[in-house]
Design a protein around this motif. Sequence first.
Motif, PDB file in Angstrom:
ATOM      1  N   LEU A 148       0.857  -1.177   0.000  1.00 29.11           N
ATOM      2  CA  LEU A 148       0.000   0.000   0.000  1.00 29.11           C
ATOM      3  C   LEU A 148       0.898   1.233   0.000  1.00 29.11           C
ATOM      4  O   LEU A 148       1.760   1.388   0.869  1.00 29.11           O
ATOM      5  CB  LEU A 148      -0.900   0.003   1.227  1.00 29.11           C
ATOM      6  CG  LEU A 148      -1.872   1.177   1.353  1.00 29.11           C
ATOM      7  CD1 LEU A 148      -2.904   1.149   0.238  1.00 29.11           C
ATOM      8  CD2 LEU A 148      -2.571   1.158   2.713  1.00 29.11           C
ATOM      9  N   ARG A 149       0.686   2.088  -0.990  1.00 31.28           N
ATOM     10  CA  ARG A 149       1.528   3.282  -1.138  1.00 31.28           C
ATOM     11  C   ARG A 149       0.663   4.518  -0.991  1.00 31.28           C
ATOM     12  O   ARG A 149      -0.424   4.610  -1.561  1.00 31.28           O
ATOM     13  CB  ARG A 149       2.214   3.253  -2.509  1.00 31.28           C
ATOM     14  CG  ARG A 149       3.058   4.465  -2.824  1.00 31.28           C
ATOM     15  CD  ARG A 149       3.934   4.186  -4.044  1.00 31.28           C
ATOM     16  NE  ARG A 149       3.170   3.719  -5.175  1.00 31.28           N
ATOM     17  CZ  ARG A 149       2.629   4.535  -6.096  1.00 31.28           C
ATOM     18  NH1 ARG A 149       2.775   5.847  -5.987  1.00 31.28           N
ATOM     19  NH2 ARG A 149       1.966   4.029  -7.112  1.00 31.28           N
ATOM     20  N   LEU A 150       1.159   5.524  -0.249  1.00 28.96           N
ATOM     21  CA  LEU A 150       0.430   6.764  -0.024  1.00 28.96           C
ATOM     22  C   LEU A 150       1.254   7.944  -0.513  1.00 28.96           C
ATOM     23  O   LEU A 150       2.440   8.069  -0.179  1.00 28.96           O
ATOM     24  CB  LEU A 150       0.106   6.941   1.463  1.00 28.96           C
ATOM     25  CG  LEU A 150      -0.953   5.993   2.032  1.00 28.96           C
ATOM     26  CD1 LEU A 150      -0.991   6.082   3.538  1.00 28.96           C
ATOM     27  CD2 LEU A 150      -2.307   6.311   1.450  1.00 28.96           C
ATOM     28  N   ASP A 151       0.612   8.799  -1.311  1.00 29.08           N
ATOM     29  CA  ASP A 151       1.243  10.014  -1.824  1.00 29.08           C
ATOM     30  C   ASP A 151       0.536  11.226  -1.234  1.00 29.08           C
ATOM     31  O   ASP A 151      -0.702  11.256  -1.140  1.00 29.08           O
ATOM     32  CB  ASP A 151       1.160  10.080  -3.349  1.00 29.08           C
ATOM     33  CG  ASP A 151       2.041   9.044  -4.027  1.00 29.08           C
ATOM     34  OD1 ASP A 151       2.686   8.265  -3.302  1.00 29.08           O
ATOM     35  OD2 ASP A 151       2.057   9.004  -5.274  1.00 29.08           O
ATOM     36  N   VAL A 152       1.316  12.220  -0.849  1.00 32.41           N
ATOM     37  CA  VAL A 152       0.782  13.505  -0.403  1.00 32.41           C
ATOM     38  C   VAL A 152       1.308  14.572  -1.344  1.00 32.41           C
ATOM     39  O   VAL A 152       2.526  14.707  -1.513  1.00 32.41           O
ATOM     40  CB  VAL A 152       1.184  13.813   1.056  1.00 32.41           C
ATOM     41  CG1 VAL A 152       0.698  15.205   1.454  1.00 32.41           C
ATOM     42  CG2 VAL A 152       0.620  12.764   1.996  1.00 32.41           C
ATOM     43  N   ASP A 153       0.402  15.283  -1.977  1.00 28.12           N
ATOM     44  CA  ASP A 153       0.768  16.316  -2.957  1.00 28.12           C
ATOM     45  C   ASP A 153       1.701  15.770  -4.034  1.00 28.12           C
ATOM     46  O   ASP A 153       2.651  16.427  -4.467  1.00 28.12           O
ATOM     47  CB  ASP A 153       1.410  17.516  -2.266  1.00 28.12           C
ATOM     48  CG  ASP A 153       0.428  18.272  -1.390  1.00 28.12           C
ATOM     49  OD1 ASP A 153      -0.788  18.078  -1.577  1.00 28.12           O
ATOM     50  OD2 ASP A 153       0.865  19.039  -0.520  1.00 28.12           O
ATOM     51  N   GLY A 154       1.444  14.527  -4.464  1.00 30.99           N
ATOM     52  CA  GLY A 154       2.194  13.931  -5.564  1.00 30.99           C
ATOM     53  C   GLY A 154       3.490  13.274  -5.184  1.00 30.99           C
ATOM     54  O   GLY A 154       4.171  12.712  -6.053  1.00 30.99           O
ATOM     55  N   LEU A 155       3.889  13.282  -3.905  1.00 30.81           N
ATOM     56  CA  LEU A 155       5.135  12.668  -3.457  1.00 30.81           C
ATOM     57  C   LEU A 155       4.827  11.482  -2.550  1.00 30.81           C
ATOM     58  O   LEU A 155       3.988  11.576  -1.645  1.00 30.81           O
ATOM     59  CB  LEU A 155       6.003  13.680  -2.710  1.00 30.81           C
ATOM     60  CG  LEU A 155       6.467  14.906  -3.516  1.00 30.81           C
ATOM     61  CD1 LEU A 155       7.239  15.858  -2.613  1.00 30.81           C
ATOM     62  CD2 LEU A 155       7.319  14.481  -4.704  1.00 30.81           C
TER      63      LEU A 155
END
Length: 757
Positions: free
Chosen positions: A251-258
């Motif tokens: 599971l991968r999480l990005d915040v503001d594209g990062l």
Amino acid sequence: MSLLLPAGLAAILLATPIVILHMLTPRRPATSVSSLLHWDGLKHAITAAEPWQKLRWSLLLILQLFAVALFAFALARPAVLEEAELAEHTVFIVDASGSMAAIDGDPDRLGTAVEEAESLRQELPDEGIASLVVASSRPSVLVSQSSDEDEFTRAIDTIRTDGGAADFEAAFALAESLVLPDRDTDFVLVSDGHLLETEQRLAPLGTRFVPVGRTDTNRAITDLSVNSGPGGLQARITVESTGGPDAIQVLRLDVDGLTVLSEEIEIPGGGVVEETFELPSGTTVAAFLDGEDLLAYDNQRFVGAPALGSLKARVHGESRFFIDQLLSAIPDVDTNVAPGEEVDFEIYAGVSVPAEPETPFIAIDAPGGAPGVVAVGRIENPIPTLVADHPLLDDIDVSRIAISEAQTLQVTEGEVVLGAPGAPLIVAGEANGVPFYYLAFTLEQSNLPIDIAYPIMGARMVGGLATSEGVAEAMTVGDRFPIGAIGGRVTDPRGNTTIVAVGESEPMADLAGFWTVGPEGQEPYDVAVNVDTVESDLAPRDTLPDIRPAPDAEPLANATTTIARTLLPWVLVTLLGVLAFELYVSFRSRGVPLRQWRIGLAVRALIVGLIVLALVDPPITTGSGDVTTVFVVDVSDSMSDNAKQEARAWVDSALTEARDNEWGVIEFGSDARVGTPIGTDPYRGARGVEADATNLARGLRLGESILTGETRQRIVLVSDGRGNTGDLQAEIDRLETLGAVVDVHTITASSVTDAAI
């Protein structure tokens, strides 16, 4: 067996010259001699040839006559007549919902559905016609009552899935609108069967269901919610297995594209996993489930992150010491507010809560409780043992919390987050449309204020109650952006921008991700678009039991019920074999001059080449002056009644000058329909065109799909010119790269002007 062209048997007369040639073959009488020694010097015949011979049967003659018979048989078009499985007019309904992108097909379920529909179309009876409806979030008619198999193939190959749910009610209504009064009509639904019972009952009577899909292995992110708190964000993610074995995926999480977090999670087969993660501050959050399963659409989820900003809070009550300590530790929270000043949340410590609160609140041991939470007594030394799966207590050890006394509560609205046996201690809920937290004990009667969990729980409560700013709106794939009334710009996740004029067809969200919407004269805002989670259930169905059967009815008198399956390839292959054997026999018994033998070989090679060409049956295009023209006619509400009449009259006049050329007519508004398929039929209007907006691009694309490609191609757009000129020019440029000539004819209420692009 039957002969489709019996006149072809006349070719059997070609046997006559073959027989004559065999009778004219020179044959000298056989004479017995003792030696050829004295004949070596002779250069001319010493006996006369007999010009006409009695016909003598030979293997070579029999083979040549057999070849002529096969040739005549092939010209007669032998075929086997079978009972047709489909009606004379069959409407194919192809499911293009999100689940049809599952990769248990060729290459996916939609690809298999296309192959099934194309194969079934071969079962149409002689002189049968087909229509094609795509069942998607925005159903449309791609082919209307056409006998052209190539048109059907070109149209069905343009179908794409978009991740949204199919509007089967609208698709079935479109299909029934294509029924012809003078022809029997059947309906064929090609789908993986994800129809509700009510949707099945809306299908046309007797609809034939053709199932696609083989398995159901799929895991999906079905929910993603984000709260802001001091120091960052808290994301709560739900991952569901809708079929298949246990799995471990990243599971991968990005915040503001990062990418800020990547973690393996274990997903039980058929189970649900909920996880909560602390993330850095940002405005957008995207979750991705890496790993292979059947459907990629639902392995991602997007949401806007709320921004706390500067918060104002009002505290009611006398017991404020621990509360003031907590609020002072939370950045950007101001408790110095004037009476009557608007605040973001309120805290009621030991005082009554309003019967109809208008602001989010935290209530602590309030007399009588709060809306949805009623205090009915008190309990001593409750031991917190009942812990709900709630973001407030995620990763918090409640076993260290000690409470000397608390209220006994009856909870009618809300969720018990923390409780002791028979005694709720912390409740989260919503009252009068505003969120709240309720603590059944005072802070002074517990050790919570000195526990490490206190600032964490307090910050999460404030983050959950505070008014969010700048949160991306949420939509589902298949929804339309509501800016048609004022116009503006819409930018998709790939960076492509669509300019929408006032009154124009509103763009559809056809891709999951973050879109930017800029209404005319307003600040742009973000919209989080996600796929419909209903499409994550991939279990295919073999039957749809709730489709209503067709009533018994006599077929129409002029209906065709047979289909001819040609035997021509088998005859031609047999003919090739006979010719090969005939060549071998002729070579072994050759008695003609070399020049004559070579001429015979050339003739045989030509015949074999023609037979091979007939077997391959390649499409042949010519460079003739024929032109296929598709008229794309605007019938939207932006066209006045006079303009529509003049547009149709202009097209009628153009058709009278078409001579031997072919044409077709498309009519469009917010969608597009075929009025007249490619051919030489008179102009007839399309049925069921939605006229509430003008979608020029859609009309042109449907026009492109029905072009034959066998002649010079021309598309004529007949409109008042009020559509999206940016999209229009892009479509024209694309069509011209495909070799089509595109003309735009602008219609007004009183005149027609032509402007060739």
